[in-house]
Motif scaffolding. Structure first.
Motif, PDB file in Angstrom:
ATOM      1  N   PRO A 140      15.210  48.088   7.005  1.00 22.16           N
ATOM      2  CA  PRO A 140      14.116  48.585   7.844  1.00 22.16           C
ATOM      3  C   PRO A 140      12.850  48.881   7.029  1.00 22.16           C
ATOM      4  O   PRO A 140      11.743  48.647   7.517  1.00 22.16           O
ATOM      5  CB  PRO A 140      14.695  49.862   8.467  1.00 22.16           C
ATOM      6  CG  PRO A 140      16.176  49.620   8.496  1.00 22.16           C
ATOM      7  CD  PRO A 140      16.466  48.835   7.238  1.00 22.16           C
ATOM      8  N   GLU A 141      12.988  49.382   5.811  1.00 20.95           N
ATOM      9  CA  GLU A 141      11.823  49.686   4.971  1.00 20.95           C
ATOM     10  C   GLU A 141      11.004  48.422   4.705  1.00 20.95           C
ATOM     11  O   GLU A 141       9.773  48.431   4.816  1.00 20.95           O
ATOM     12  CB  GLU A 141      12.281  50.296   3.637  1.00 20.95           C
ATOM     13  CG  GLU A 141      11.149  50.607   2.680  1.00 20.95           C
ATOM     14  CD  GLU A 141      11.629  51.191   1.357  1.00 20.95           C
ATOM     15  OE1 GLU A 141      10.788  51.745   0.631  1.00 20.95           O
ATOM     16  OE2 GLU A 141      12.833  51.094   1.037  1.00 20.95           O
ATOM     17  N   VAL A 142      11.676  47.339   4.374  1.00 19.87           N
ATOM     18  CA  VAL A 142      10.991  46.079   4.088  1.00 19.87           C
ATOM     19  C   VAL A 142      10.382  45.515   5.370  1.00 19.87           C
ATOM     20  O   VAL A 142       9.224  45.075   5.382  1.00 19.87           O
ATOM     21  CB  VAL A 142      11.953  45.068   3.430  1.00 19.87           C
ATOM     22  CG1 VAL A 142      11.333  43.681   3.355  1.00 19.87           C
ATOM     23  CG2 VAL A 142      12.351  45.551   2.038  1.00 19.87           C
ATOM     24  N   ARG A 143      11.128  45.532   6.453  1.00 24.85           N
ATOM     25  CA  ARG A 143      10.626  44.990   7.716  1.00 24.85           C
ATOM     26  C   ARG A 143       9.434  45.796   8.224  1.00 24.85           C
ATOM     27  O   ARG A 143       8.478  45.232   8.770  1.00 24.85           O
ATOM     28  CB  ARG A 143      11.736  44.947   8.756  1.00 24.85           C
ATOM     29  CG  ARG A 143      12.812  43.918   8.367  1.00 24.85           C
ATOM     30  CD  ARG A 143      13.830  43.695   9.420  1.00 24.85           C
ATOM     31  NE  ARG A 143      13.183  42.995  10.537  1.00 24.85           N
ATOM     32  CZ  ARG A 143      13.656  42.999  11.769  1.00 24.85           C
ATOM     33  NH1 ARG A 143      14.757  43.655  12.064  1.00 24.85           N
ATOM     34  NH2 ARG A 143      13.035  42.338  12.720  1.00 24.85           N
ATOM     35  N   THR A 144       9.460  47.107   8.044  1.00 21.32           N
ATOM     36  CA  THR A 144       8.327  47.939   8.457  1.00 21.32           C
ATOM     37  C   THR A 144       7.086  47.595   7.651  1.00 21.32           C
ATOM     38  O   THR A 144       5.980  47.477   8.212  1.00 21.32           O
ATOM     39  CB  THR A 144       8.686  49.436   8.311  1.00 21.32           C
ATOM     40  OG1 THR A 144       9.768  49.727   9.200  1.00 21.32           O
ATOM     41  CG2 THR A 144       7.499  50.326   8.625  1.00 21.32           C
ATOM     42  N   ALA A 145       7.236  47.415   6.345  1.00 22.73           N
ATOM     43  CA  ALA A 145       6.094  47.045   5.505  1.00 22.73           C
ATOM     44  C   ALA A 145       5.560  45.671   5.890  1.00 22.73           C
ATOM     45  O   ALA A 145       4.348  45.463   5.973  1.00 22.73           O
ATOM     46  CB  ALA A 145       6.494  47.068   4.033  1.00 22.73           C
ATOM     47  N   PHE A 146       6.456  44.731   6.130  1.00 26.68           N
ATOM     48  CA  PHE A 146       6.044  43.392   6.537  1.00 26.68           C
ATOM     49  C   PHE A 146       5.308  43.444   7.875  1.00 26.68           C
ATOM     50  O   PHE A 146       4.258  42.815   8.055  1.00 26.68           O
ATOM     51  CB  PHE A 146       7.263  42.473   6.625  1.00 26.68           C
ATOM     52  CG  PHE A 146       6.929  41.035   6.895  1.00 26.68           C
ATOM     53  CD1 PHE A 146       6.592  40.176   5.868  1.00 26.68           C
ATOM     54  CD2 PHE A 146       6.960  40.539   8.186  1.00 26.68           C
ATOM     55  CE1 PHE A 146       6.285  38.849   6.117  1.00 26.68           C
ATOM     56  CE2 PHE A 146       6.652  39.207   8.452  1.00 26.68           C
ATOM     57  CZ  PHE A 146       6.316  38.366   7.409  1.00 26.68           C
ATOM     58  N   THR A 147       5.830  44.221   8.812  1.00 28.90           N
ATOM     59  CA  THR A 147       5.185  44.375  10.113  1.00 28.90           C
ATOM     60  C   THR A 147       3.782  44.939   9.964  1.00 28.90           C
ATOM     61  O   THR A 147       2.837  44.467  10.609  1.00 28.90           O
ATOM     62  CB  THR A 147       6.034  45.270  11.038  1.00 28.90           C
ATOM     63  OG1 THR A 147       7.320  44.657  11.204  1.00 28.90           O
ATOM     64  CG2 THR A 147       5.379  45.473  12.397  1.00 28.90           C
ATOM     65  N   GLY A 148       3.629  45.939   9.117  1.00 35.23           N
ATOM     66  CA  GLY A 148       2.304  46.499   8.870  1.00 35.23           C
ATOM     67  C   GLY A 148       1.347  45.458   8.302  1.00 35.23           C
ATOM     68  O   GLY A 148       0.168  45.403   8.684  1.00 35.23           O
ATOM     69  N   SER A 149       1.850  44.621   7.425  1.00 39.82           N
ATOM     70  CA  SER A 149       1.022  43.567   6.847  1.00 39.82           C
ATOM     71  C   SER A 149       0.609  42.556   7.913  1.00 39.82           C
ATOM     72  O   SER A 149      -0.542  42.123   7.959  1.00 39.82           O
ATOM     73  CB  SER A 149       1.774  42.852   5.724  1.00 39.82           C
ATOM     74  OG  SER A 149       2.022  43.745   4.661  1.00 39.82           O
ATOM     75  N   VAL A 150       1.528  42.197   8.788  1.00 38.50           N
ATOM     76  CA  VAL A 150       1.215  41.268   9.875  1.00 38.50           C
ATOM     77  C   VAL A 150       0.168  41.887  10.802  1.00 38.50           C
ATOM     78  O   VAL A 150      -0.781  41.220  11.219  1.00 38.50           O
ATOM     79  CB  VAL A 150       2.494  40.878  10.649  1.00 38.50           C
ATOM     80  CG1 VAL A 150       2.159  40.145  11.944  1.00 38.50           C
ATOM     81  CG2 VAL A 150       3.398  40.015   9.768  1.00 38.50           C
ATOM     82  N   GLN A 151       0.310  43.175  11.091  1.00 38.23           N
ATOM     83  CA  GLN A 151      -0.648  43.835  11.975  1.00 38.23           C
ATOM     84  C   GLN A 151      -2.041  43.886  11.353  1.00 38.23           C
ATOM     85  O   GLN A 151      -3.044  43.724  12.054  1.00 38.23           O
ATOM     86  CB  GLN A 151      -0.155  45.234  12.338  1.00 38.23           C
ATOM     87  CG  GLN A 151       1.036  45.189  13.280  1.00 38.23           C
ATOM     88  CD  GLN A 151       1.711  46.528  13.466  1.00 38.23           C
ATOM     89  OE1 GLN A 151       1.703  47.387  12.585  1.00 38.23           O
ATOM     90  NE2 GLN A 151       2.330  46.714  14.628  1.00 38.23           N
ATOM     91  N   GLN A 152      -2.120  44.085  10.043  1.00 44.12           N
ATOM     92  CA  GLN A 152      -3.420  44.074   9.366  1.00 44.12           C
ATOM     93  C   GLN A 152      -4.048  42.685   9.435  1.00 44.12           C
ATOM     94  O   GLN A 152      -5.247  42.546   9.685  1.00 44.12           O
ATOM     95  CB  GLN A 152      -3.274  44.509   7.912  1.00 44.12           C
ATOM     96  CG  GLN A 152      -3.004  45.974   7.745  1.00 44.12           C
ATOM     97  CD  GLN A 152      -2.789  46.349   6.286  1.00 44.12           C
ATOM     98  OE1 GLN A 152      -2.763  45.506   5.394  1.00 44.12           O
ATOM     99  NE2 GLN A 152      -2.630  47.630   6.036  1.00 44.12           N
ATOM    100  N   ALA A 153      -3.258  41.660   9.187  1.00 42.76           N
ATOM    101  CA  ALA A 153      -3.767  40.289   9.262  1.00 42.76           C
ATOM    102  C   ALA A 153      -4.218  39.974  10.684  1.00 42.76           C
ATOM    103  O   ALA A 153      -5.247  39.320  10.890  1.00 42.76           O
ATOM    104  CB  ALA A 153      -2.690  39.308   8.803  1.00 42.76           C
ATOM    105  N   LEU A 154      -3.460  40.431  11.668  1.00 43.03           N
ATOM    106  CA  LEU A 154      -3.811  40.218  13.066  1.00 43.03           C
ATOM    107  C   LEU A 154      -5.166  40.855  13.390  1.00 43.03           C
ATOM    108  O   LEU A 154      -6.015  40.232  14.031  1.00 43.03           O
ATOM    109  CB  LEU A 154      -2.718  40.776  13.967  1.00 43.03           C
ATOM    110  CG  LEU A 154      -2.949  40.677  15.467  1.00 43.03           C
ATOM    111  CD1 LEU A 154      -2.980  39.218  15.910  1.00 43.03           C
ATOM    112  CD2 LEU A 154      -1.851  41.430  16.211  1.00 43.03           C
TER     113      LEU A 154
END
Length: 195
Positions: free
Chosen positions: A121-135
């Protein structure tokens, strides 16, 4: 005890995260050990735990670093174009042979999305945050279209671009790989960047 100058620990941590961001995009998270990351950073394996609890914490931070690095490059390319051509320049740079051929400096989405889906979950949360920033960045580049939600349009474009690069990297036929990128550039430019 050796005394280090002020900020040494922070600079060393940044060095490790940057080396990990590149290594993970090139080889995948599972393809690179902590020792290999430390070696790429010019450090010994033993120093890792002075900076990180575990590899997942490093992967989570590397996701943010990778996004910042690749987004800065793509945004710089877009900013050099005239305002009305910035989205087309972004699409052209993203779905390009140069991006396909240099995953270590490229976007983390086509490099790590399938692997990250099986991580903590820690990695997926960080990845999700990165995707949201790119979005959020992509939403700002998209022109207004009456009756269309810019966020939904940005999601479709981002997914399509990442998928095109992922597929272009996966096939073993260079001509097909180039064609995937060209067809994607043409279709996405026509659909999203033409006024």
């Amino acid at each position: 005890m050796t005394r280090y100058p002020s900020g040494h620990k922070e600079r060393t941590r940044e060095q490790i995260v940057s080396a990990a961001a590149r290594a993970f995009r090139e080889e995948g998270v599972e393809g690179v050990s902590v020792g290999e990351v430390m070696g790429r950073a010019g450090l010994t394996h033993g120093g890792f735990y002075a900076h990180f609890r575990n590899k997942d914490q490093l992967v989570a931070e590397a996701c943010g670093c990778a996004l910042e690095q690749s987004t800065a490059r793509l945004i710089d390319i877009a900013r050099k174009a005239p305002p009305e051509e910035r989205l087309a320049a972004f699409i052209g740079a993203y779905a390009s042979p140069a991006h396909r051929d240099d995953p270590g400096a490229g976007c983390l989405m086509p490099a790590l999305a399938t692997e990250v889906s099986r991580h903590s979950p820690e990695v997926r949360t960080a990845f999700t945050g990165s995707v949201q920033q790119a979005l959020a960045m992509l939403v700002r580049l998209l022109p207004e279209v009456e009756g269309a939600d810019r966020t939904d349009r940005a999601l479709a474009l981002m997914s399509g671009l990442a998928g095109a690069v992922m597929l272009a990297r996966a096939v073993d036929d260079p001509a097909l790989s180039d064609r995937i990128l060209q067809a994607s550039r043409d279709a996405f430019t026509a659909a999203f960047a033409k006024g």
